[in-house]
Design a protein around this motif. Structure first.
Motif, PDB file in Angstrom:
ATOM      1  N   GLY A  92       0.815  -1.209   0.000  1.00  0.00           N
ATOM      2  CA  GLY A  92       0.000   0.000   0.000  1.00  0.00           C
ATOM      3  C   GLY A  92       0.851   1.262   0.000  1.00  0.00           C
ATOM      4  O   GLY A  92       0.583   2.213  -0.747  1.00  0.00           O
ATOM      5  N   MET A  93       1.908   1.272   0.826  1.00  0.00           N
ATOM      6  CA  MET A  93       2.806   2.428   0.872  1.00  0.00           C
ATOM      7  C   MET A  93       3.522   2.611  -0.459  1.00  0.00           C
ATOM      8  O   MET A  93       3.647   3.734  -0.961  1.00  0.00           O
ATOM      9  N   ALA A  94       3.996   1.520  -1.021  1.00  0.00           N
ATOM     10  CA  ALA A  94       4.710   1.601  -2.298  1.00  0.00           C
ATOM     11  C   ALA A  94       3.785   2.102  -3.405  1.00  0.00           C
ATOM     12  O   ALA A  94       4.164   2.986  -4.198  1.00  0.00           O
ATOM     13  N   ALA A  95       2.566   1.572  -3.445  1.00  0.00           N
ATOM     14  CA  ALA A  95       1.610   1.992  -4.479  1.00  0.00           C
ATOM     15  C   ALA A  95       1.229   3.458  -4.312  1.00  0.00           C
ATOM     16  O   ALA A  95       1.201   4.217  -5.291  1.00  0.00           O
ATOM     17  N   ASN A  96       0.956   3.869  -3.081  1.00  0.00           N
ATOM     18  CA  ASN A  96       0.604   5.271  -2.845  1.00  0.00           C
ATOM     19  C   ASN A  96       1.778   6.197  -3.127  1.00  0.00           C
ATOM     20  O   ASN A  96       1.599   7.317  -3.630  1.00  0.00           O
ATOM     21  N   GLY A  97       2.987   5.727  -2.782  1.00  0.00           N
ATOM     22  CA  GLY A  97       4.167   6.534  -3.077  1.00  0.00           C
ATOM     23  C   GLY A  97       4.328   6.768  -4.565  1.00  0.00           C
ATOM     24  O   GLY A  97       4.601   7.891  -5.011  1.00  0.00           O
ATOM     25  N   ILE A  98       4.137   5.726  -5.353  1.00  0.00           N
ATOM     26  CA  ILE A  98       4.240   5.848  -6.811  1.00  0.00           C
ATOM     27  C   ILE A  98       3.162   6.778  -7.347  1.00  0.00           C
ATOM     28  O   ILE A  98       3.424   7.615  -8.226  1.00  0.00           O
ATOM     29  N   ARG A  99       1.941   6.659  -6.822  1.00  0.00           N
ATOM     30  CA  ARG A  99       0.853   7.542  -7.272  1.00  0.00           C
ATOM     31  C   ARG A  99       1.195   9.005  -7.012  1.00  0.00           C
ATOM     32  O   ARG A  99       0.987   9.871  -7.878  1.00  0.00           O
ATOM     33  N   LEU A 100       1.693   9.290  -5.825  1.00  0.00           N
ATOM     34  CA  LEU A 100       2.037  10.677  -5.488  1.00  0.00           C
ATOM     35  C   LEU A 100       3.125  11.211  -6.416  1.00  0.00           C
ATOM     36  O   LEU A 100       3.049  12.357  -6.884  1.00  0.00           O
ATOM     37  N   ILE A 101       4.129  10.393  -6.680  1.00  0.00           N
ATOM     38  CA  ILE A 101       5.222  10.822  -7.562  1.00  0.00           C
ATOM     39  C   ILE A 101       4.702  11.087  -8.968  1.00  0.00           C
ATOM     40  O   ILE A 101       5.039  12.104  -9.589  1.00  0.00           O
ATOM     41  N   VAL A 102       3.872  10.180  -9.477  1.00  0.00           N
ATOM     42  CA  VAL A 102       3.337  10.327 -10.832  1.00  0.00           C
ATOM     43  C   VAL A 102       2.493  11.599 -10.950  1.00  0.00           C
ATOM     44  O   VAL A 102       2.638  12.368 -11.905  1.00  0.00           O
ATOM     45  N   VAL A 103       1.627  11.829  -9.973  1.00  0.00           N
ATOM     46  CA  VAL A 103       0.784  13.043 -10.003  1.00  0.00           C
ATOM     47  C   VAL A 103       1.654  14.292  -9.902  1.00  0.00           C
ATOM     48  O   VAL A 103       1.454  15.272 -10.632  1.00  0.00           O
ATOM     49  N   GLY A 104       2.638  14.258  -9.011  1.00  0.00           N
ATOM     50  CA  GLY A 104       3.529  15.410  -8.862  1.00  0.00           C
ATOM     51  C   GLY A 104       4.293  15.720 -10.134  1.00  0.00           C
ATOM     52  O   GLY A 104       4.379  16.876 -10.562  1.00  0.00           O
ATOM     53  N   LEU A 105       4.822  14.684 -10.766  1.00  0.00           N
ATOM     54  CA  LEU A 105       5.573  14.880 -12.005  1.00  0.00           C
ATOM     55  C   LEU A 105       4.661  15.323 -13.147  1.00  0.00           C
ATOM     56  O   LEU A 105       5.067  16.087 -14.035  1.00  0.00           O
ATOM     57  N   ALA A 106       3.406  14.844 -13.125  1.00  0.00           N
ATOM     58  CA  ALA A 106       2.460  15.208 -14.185  1.00  0.00           C
ATOM     59  C   ALA A 106       2.158  16.699 -14.187  1.00  0.00           C
ATOM     60  O   ALA A 106       1.924  17.296 -15.241  1.00  0.00           O
ATOM     61  N   PHE A 107       2.171  17.317 -13.012  1.00  0.00           N
ATOM     62  CA  PHE A 107       1.857  18.742 -12.909  1.00  0.00           C
ATOM     63  C   PHE A 107       3.108  19.618 -12.841  1.00  0.00           C
ATOM     64  O   PHE A 107       3.012  20.827 -12.650  1.00  0.00           O
ATOM     65  N   MET A 108       4.268  18.994 -13.010  1.00  0.00           N
ATOM     66  CA  MET A 108       5.522  19.723 -12.840  1.00  0.00           C
ATOM     67  C   MET A 108       5.723  20.808 -13.896  1.00  0.00           C
ATOM     68  O   MET A 108       6.424  21.798 -13.650  1.00  0.00           O
ATOM     69  N   TYR A 109       5.132  20.641 -15.067  1.00  0.00           N
ATOM     70  CA  TYR A 109       5.285  21.652 -16.118  1.00  0.00           C
ATOM     71  C   TYR A 109       4.644  22.964 -15.690  1.00  0.00           C
ATOM     72  O   TYR A 109       5.175  24.047 -15.952  1.00  0.00           O
ATOM     73  N   TRP A 110       3.489  22.895 -15.039  1.00  0.00           N
ATOM     74  CA  TRP A 110       2.770  24.092 -14.604  1.00  0.00           C
ATOM     75  C   TRP A 110       3.212  24.556 -13.219  1.00  0.00           C
ATOM     76  O   TRP A 110       3.205  25.744 -12.928  1.00  0.00           O
ATOM     77  N   LEU A 111       3.599  23.598 -12.387  1.00  0.00           N
ATOM     78  CA  LEU A 111       4.015  23.912 -11.020  1.00  0.00           C
ATOM     79  C   LEU A 111       5.352  23.209 -10.751  1.00  0.00           C
ATOM     80  O   LEU A 111       5.386  22.111 -10.204  1.00  0.00           O
ATOM     81  N   PRO A 112       6.458  23.828 -11.142  1.00  0.00           N
ATOM     82  CA  PRO A 112       7.767  23.170 -10.988  1.00  0.00           C
ATOM     83  C   PRO A 112       8.072  22.816  -9.529  1.00  0.00           C
ATOM     84  O   PRO A 112       7.569  23.455  -8.595  1.00  0.00           O
TER      85      PRO A 112
END
Length: 368
Positions: free
Chosen positions: A228-248
């Motif tokens: 659960g921690m690993a899956a949630n960690g990956i989700r957070l990273i993916v979402v963060g990186l997805a919005f990195m263009y607009w919010l570095p």
């Protein structure tokens, strides 16, 4: 068996907290030229150095859940008194460190230009906010509250030019300037990196750790918690990186993407540590702690005390030229400046570790 698993999980938390504190001390105490990964990025971007403070806030969120769980999250007068006492104490210790930096130079009455914000102050405010949330709001609202805080902060930095490297137009700098005055702020970047408004994002950050604490204390099997921690960690990273263009990614303003990515990485690391301990290969052998576990547990059992000690020690070393003497001695053997700087930083970590080891062996655990 359940008690053994509980003990293991708590040991894993202490080990990761110790690793984080050791790294905080390491990256804060390079001398002269350091490797780029051991320095904070000046603005957008992220290095290893930029991971240590967010990791600590994440771990504090977990610890807050574990601590208040013992009181059934009841808002009793005694619990409230302890929460406010600790939050205020942490803030005052931070102010005390800032004052000591001036006082050792003879500027005892430095209150007219004493910096208000710093690491300990942010820790105190985040602890206070998350603890009050924990005992006054139903925990099913944890994720919605985190989302609302990050959305509010995103709106503030977008509408208020929060990414501007100009204190005259950046809303984060302007709020601190208007409320506290120029003399009481950090002057080495366009905004105070632990300023008031960005604390909104840091509170959401700490609440993600609190949420992880809920998972750790759930009735699920350890293996399921790790997944659960690993899956949630990956989700957070993916979402963060997805919005990195607009919010570095930006530590200076504690950007929402920075929160998501660093918390995601913290979850992955914690899952790895728990997995290593669950399999009894990483930190134990035949029921005995390995040296690596003991090394990090020394920092993990007295984390804030050793961090504060390191800050005061660094001030003393700088004032009396002890840091220069030690570095020059190392540099006479290690010619490459960056490696000499790293060796000095590691030496500084070990000096603090020795103090921590004495406390650890005597079972003295100082809670700030």
């Amino acid at each position: 068996m359940a008690e053994e698993q509980k003990s293991k999980r708590l040991m894993s938390l202490d080990v990761m907290r110790g690793l984080t504190v050791a790294m905080m001390i390491l990256v804060n105490n390079g001398y002269n030229e350091s490797f780029s990964q051991l320095q904070h990025v000046k603005w957008n971007g992220m290095t290893v150095c930029d991971l240590v403070f967010p990791f600590f806030l994440f771990m504090m969120g977990i610890s807050t859940y574990l601590s208040l769980k013992k009181t059934q999250f009841q808002a009793t007068p005694e619990v409230l008194r302890k929460i406010f006492k600790r939050g205020i104490l942490l803030f005052l210790i931070g102010l005390g460190i800032n004052w000591f930096d001036h006082a050792i130079e003879g500027d005892l009455l430095c209150f007219g230009h004493l910096r208000i914000w710093a690491v300990m102050q942010r820790i105190g405010l985040c602890y206070l906010a998350v603890s009050l949330f924990a005992i006054t709001v139903k925990h099913k609202y944890t994720i919605p509250v985190i989302a609302v805080l990050l959305l509010i902060y995103t709106f503030i930095i977008i509408m208020g030019n929060g990414y501007a490297q100009d204190s005259a137009t950046n809303i984060l700098a302007q709020v601190d300037l208007k409320l506290f005055g120029y003399e009481h702020l950090y002057h080495k970047s366009p905004v105070d990196p632990e300023g008031l408004v960005s604390t909104i994002s840091a509170i959401a950050h700490t609440m993600l750790g609190f949420l992880c604490g809920q998972l750790i204390c759930s009735k699920k099997e350890v293996s399921e918690k790790i997944r659960g921690m690993a899956a949630n960690g990956i989700r957070l990273i993916v979402v963060g990186l997805a919005f990195m263009y607009w919010l570095p990614l930006n530590k200076r303003i504690w950007s929402p993407t920075y929160v998501l990515v660093t918390c995601g990485l913290a979850m992955l690391l914690l899952a790895l540590i728990i997995q290593g301990e669950k399999s009894s290969t990483l930190f134990e052998k035949d029921g005995k702690k390995r040296g690596l576990a003991t090394f990090f547990l020394v920092f993990g059992m007295n984390p804030l005390f050793l961090y504060v000690l390191s800050e005061l020690m660094a001030i003393v070393f700088g004032h009396f030229g002890i840091n220069g003497f030690i570095f020059d001695t190392i540099h006479s053997v290690v010619s490459a400046p960056k490696w000499a700087s790293l060796a000095y930083a590691f030496t500084f970590v070990m000096l603090n570790w020795i103090v921590g080891y004495v406390l650890y062996k005597r079972k003295i655990f100082i809670k700030l």
